[in-house]
Design a protein around this motif. Sequence first.
Motif, PDB file in Angstrom:
ATOM      1  N   ALA A 172      48.876 -10.721  38.773  1.00 53.01           N
ATOM      2  CA  ALA A 172      49.772 -11.117  37.682  1.00 53.01           C
ATOM      3  C   ALA A 172      49.110 -10.929  36.330  1.00 53.01           C
ATOM      4  N   VAL A 173      47.845 -11.347  36.210  1.00 52.01           N
ATOM      5  CA  VAL A 173      47.135 -11.180  34.936  1.00 52.01           C
ATOM      6  C   VAL A 173      46.948  -9.694  34.620  1.00 52.01           C
ATOM      7  N   THR A 174      46.641  -8.917  35.633  1.00 55.80           N
ATOM      8  CA  THR A 174      46.509  -7.467  35.426  1.00 55.80           C
ATOM      9  C   THR A 174      47.812  -6.861  34.936  1.00 55.80           C
ATOM     10  N   TRP A 175      48.913  -7.309  35.504  1.00 55.01           N
ATOM     11  CA  TRP A 175      50.223  -6.800  35.077  1.00 55.01           C
ATOM     12  C   TRP A 175      50.510  -7.181  33.629  1.00 55.01           C
ATOM     13  N   VAL A 176      50.213  -8.426  33.250  1.00 53.97           N
ATOM     14  CA  VAL A 176      50.459  -8.872  31.870  1.00 53.97           C
ATOM     15  C   VAL A 176      49.642  -8.052  30.881  1.00 53.97           C
TER      16      VAL A 176
ATOM     17  N   LEU B  55      63.198  -6.906  33.960  1.00 51.58           N
ATOM     18  CA  LEU B  55      62.699  -8.218  33.555  1.00 51.58           C
ATOM     19  C   LEU B  55      62.584  -9.156  34.752  1.00 51.58           C
ATOM     20  N   PHE B  56      63.526  -9.049  35.680  1.00 51.04           N
ATOM     21  CA  PHE B  56      63.470  -9.914  36.861  1.00 51.04           C
ATOM     22  C   PHE B  56      62.274  -9.562  37.742  1.00 51.04           C
ATOM     23  N   ILE B  57      61.975  -8.270  37.852  1.00 54.39           N
ATOM     24  CA  ILE B  57      60.796  -7.861  38.636  1.00 54.39           C
ATOM     25  C   ILE B  57      59.530  -8.421  37.997  1.00 54.39           C
ATOM     26  N   GLN B  58      59.450  -8.355  36.682  1.00 55.00           N
ATOM     27  CA  GLN B  58      58.299  -8.931  35.988  1.00 55.00           C
ATOM     28  C   GLN B  58      58.197 -10.436  36.227  1.00 55.00           C
ATOM     29  N   SER B  59      59.325 -11.122  36.174  1.00 57.22           N
ATOM     30  CA  SER B  59      59.305 -12.568  36.364  1.00 57.22           C
ATOM     31  C   SER B  59      58.894 -12.934  37.793  1.00 57.22           C
ATOM     32  N   VAL B  60      59.273 -12.114  38.776  1.00 52.27           N
ATOM     33  CA  VAL B  60      58.853 -12.365  40.155  1.00 52.27           C
ATOM     34  C   VAL B  60      57.351 -12.182  40.299  1.00 52.27           C
ATOM     35  N   ILE B  61      56.824 -11.119  39.679  1.00 51.55           N
ATOM     36  CA  ILE B  61      55.385 -10.850  39.764  1.00 51.55           C
ATOM     37  C   ILE B  61      54.581 -11.990  39.134  1.00 51.55           C
TER      38      ILE B  61
ATOM     39  N   GLY C 131      55.972 -15.178  38.328  1.00 51.57           N
ATOM     40  CA  GLY C 131      56.430 -16.509  38.717  1.00 51.57           C
ATOM     41  C   GLY C 131      55.904 -16.990  40.051  1.00 51.57           C
ATOM     42  N   ILE C 132      55.838 -16.108  41.034  1.00 53.16           N
ATOM     43  CA  ILE C 132      55.409 -16.543  42.370  1.00 53.16           C
ATOM     44  C   ILE C 132      53.975 -17.078  42.367  1.00 53.16           C
ATOM     45  N   PRO C 133      52.984 -16.352  41.821  1.00 51.43           N
ATOM     46  CA  PRO C 133      51.618 -16.921  41.829  1.00 51.43           C
ATOM     47  C   PRO C 133      51.484 -18.180  40.981  1.00 51.43           C
ATOM     48  N   ILE C 134      52.230 -18.257  39.865  1.00 52.45           N
ATOM     49  CA  ILE C 134      52.162 -19.470  39.035  1.00 52.45           C
ATOM     50  C   ILE C 134      52.743 -20.655  39.787  1.00 52.45           C
ATOM     51  N   GLY C 135      53.886 -20.438  40.451  1.00 49.27           N
ATOM     52  CA  GLY C 135      54.484 -21.524  41.214  1.00 49.27           C
ATOM     53  C   GLY C 135      53.618 -21.977  42.369  1.00 49.27           C
ATOM     54  N   VAL C 136      53.039 -21.033  43.108  1.00 46.91           N
ATOM     55  CA  VAL C 136      52.185 -21.379  44.249  1.00 46.91           C
ATOM     56  C   VAL C 136      50.925 -22.098  43.778  1.00 46.91           C
ATOM     57  N   GLN C 137      50.330 -21.613  42.693  1.00 46.05           N
ATOM     58  CA  GLN C 137      49.130 -22.258  42.171  1.00 46.05           C
ATOM     59  C   GLN C 137      49.441 -23.663  41.655  1.00 46.05           C
ATOM     60  N   SER C 138      50.630 -23.856  41.114  1.00 46.84           N
ATOM     61  CA  SER C 138      51.036 -25.192  40.665  1.00 46.84           C
ATOM     62  C   SER C 138      51.115 -26.157  41.841  1.00 46.84           C
ATOM     63  N   VAL C 139      51.611 -25.678  42.976  1.00 45.83           N
ATOM     64  CA  VAL C 139      51.653 -26.518  44.177  1.00 45.83           C
ATOM     65  C   VAL C 139      50.238 -26.878  44.619  1.00 45.83           C
TER      66      VAL C 139
ATOM     67  N   THR D  38      59.829 -18.533  38.702  1.00 47.42           N
ATOM     68  CA  THR D  38      60.392 -17.197  38.495  1.00 47.42           C
ATOM     69  C   THR D  38      61.585 -17.234  37.560  1.00 47.42           C
ATOM     70  N   VAL D  39      62.498 -18.190  37.778  1.00 49.18           N
ATOM     71  CA  VAL D  39      63.676 -18.310  36.913  1.00 49.18           C
ATOM     72  C   VAL D  39      63.266 -18.688  35.496  1.00 49.18           C
ATOM     73  N   GLY D  40      62.284 -19.584  35.367  1.00 46.03           N
ATOM     74  CA  GLY D  40      61.828 -19.975  34.034  1.00 46.03           C
ATOM     75  C   GLY D  40      61.211 -18.822  33.265  1.00 46.03           C
ATOM     76  N   ILE D  41      60.368 -18.042  33.930  1.00 47.48           N
ATOM     77  CA  ILE D  41      59.762 -16.883  33.263  1.00 47.48           C
ATOM     78  C   ILE D  41      60.811 -15.829  32.960  1.00 47.48           C
ATOM     79  N   TYR D  42      61.781 -15.663  33.846  1.00 48.02           N
ATOM     80  CA  TYR D  42      62.875 -14.718  33.592  1.00 48.02           C
ATOM     81  C   TYR D  42      63.665 -15.129  32.357  1.00 48.02           C
ATOM     82  N   LEU D  43      63.904 -16.426  32.201  1.00 50.28           N
ATOM     83  CA  LEU D  43      64.607 -16.917  31.010  1.00 50.28           C
ATOM     84  C   LEU D  43      63.789 -16.682  29.748  1.00 50.28           C
ATOM     85  N   VAL D  44      62.472 -16.911  29.842  1.00 48.64           N
ATOM     86  CA  VAL D  44      61.601 -16.667  28.683  1.00 48.64           C
ATOM     87  C   VAL D  44      61.618 -15.195  28.297  1.00 48.64           C
TER      88      VAL D  44
END
Length: 360
Positions: free
Chosen positions: A43-47, A64-70, A72-80, A103-109
Amino acid sequence: MSKNTVARKLNILIIFSGIVISILQPQGFLENENECSWMLVFAVTWVVAVMFSIIPTTQIKSYLFIQSVILGIPIGVQSVVILLADTPFDTARCRFAYALASTVGIYLVLLMWNWKVKSKSISTSHKFKTLLSLLALFITTFLLELYLQPVGESLTKTTMQRVALPSTKFFCVLFSIVSLVSKLHSKQMKIQDPFNYTGPGKTELGANITCLLAFILAVLNCPIEYQEIWICNCSLVLLLLQEDKFCLQGYKTKYQGAIVFIAIILTLYTCTFVQCNMWILGFSINAFFEILILLLTFTTHVTSCTLVWSDYLYSSAQTICFCFPLNSLLFLVGSSYSSWLLGLVGVISGLWMVFYKVPL
């Protein structure tokens, strides 16, 4: 020259990836505890690749949705991993809920991070529907954790502790980011295209709802003993409120500081009244005078709030000059930290009114 530029960008990308790998230190690709670390590296490499235009950027919703998935998933999992490490919750279910919400939050951003006003490819209604989806995910995740909470553990906690679930911390940060980006987006639209700017709409209303929710969730997760101090600090989140055409019509810049001041006064006054020794230890001289001072200085606090909001003088100049010095007596008879803070704020606001606002 173009090849040299691309080579420099690739070198920067490799350096950033190496730094992230050295920090996270993932051990293997197939181990469960390291899968999140590798996803964060990707994710950091992609950013970084997007920032340096190695990967082209567009405003197409699917891209944009593909970016948010890339992201959002690691951020959400790491938050857990961080929030639910020492909790009895089912992390498998929570991982899916957190990853989807992230993912939805990053997509909205990313949808609102569109400074090109002339590009009408992304409609306001689509942003508003995405924001409603984020609110629905918050309710779903909150109810899921409430359902998964063990009964025996919930009985030993207070109501505040039972409600302050790990998801409230996660969505507090997420809602704050969404509110901040929405406000920056609205300001940028006004600057870039002031003549074609149609004014605030449903998106701004949704952003204000997320701002208020972020404030409430921050208050619920008070990490210190003195809640009044924490609530006063949390009131800074209200600076992210913005004008909308439904509830906050005509909301100007000067109201931003005013609403924070009003929240602080209301918090300190309420906490001082509730924490008075009159209701805890019974009648005493100090408690009696504390309640009396609160009643006598009530009009001065209301006047200071009306002055910062609309320059309206609620009380007469004589009342203010007579009553505001009484706030200093709270340092002598006050029974809590909130009473001392209220006395300090009351004296400062009283001097401000006397010297700058009240006609003598």
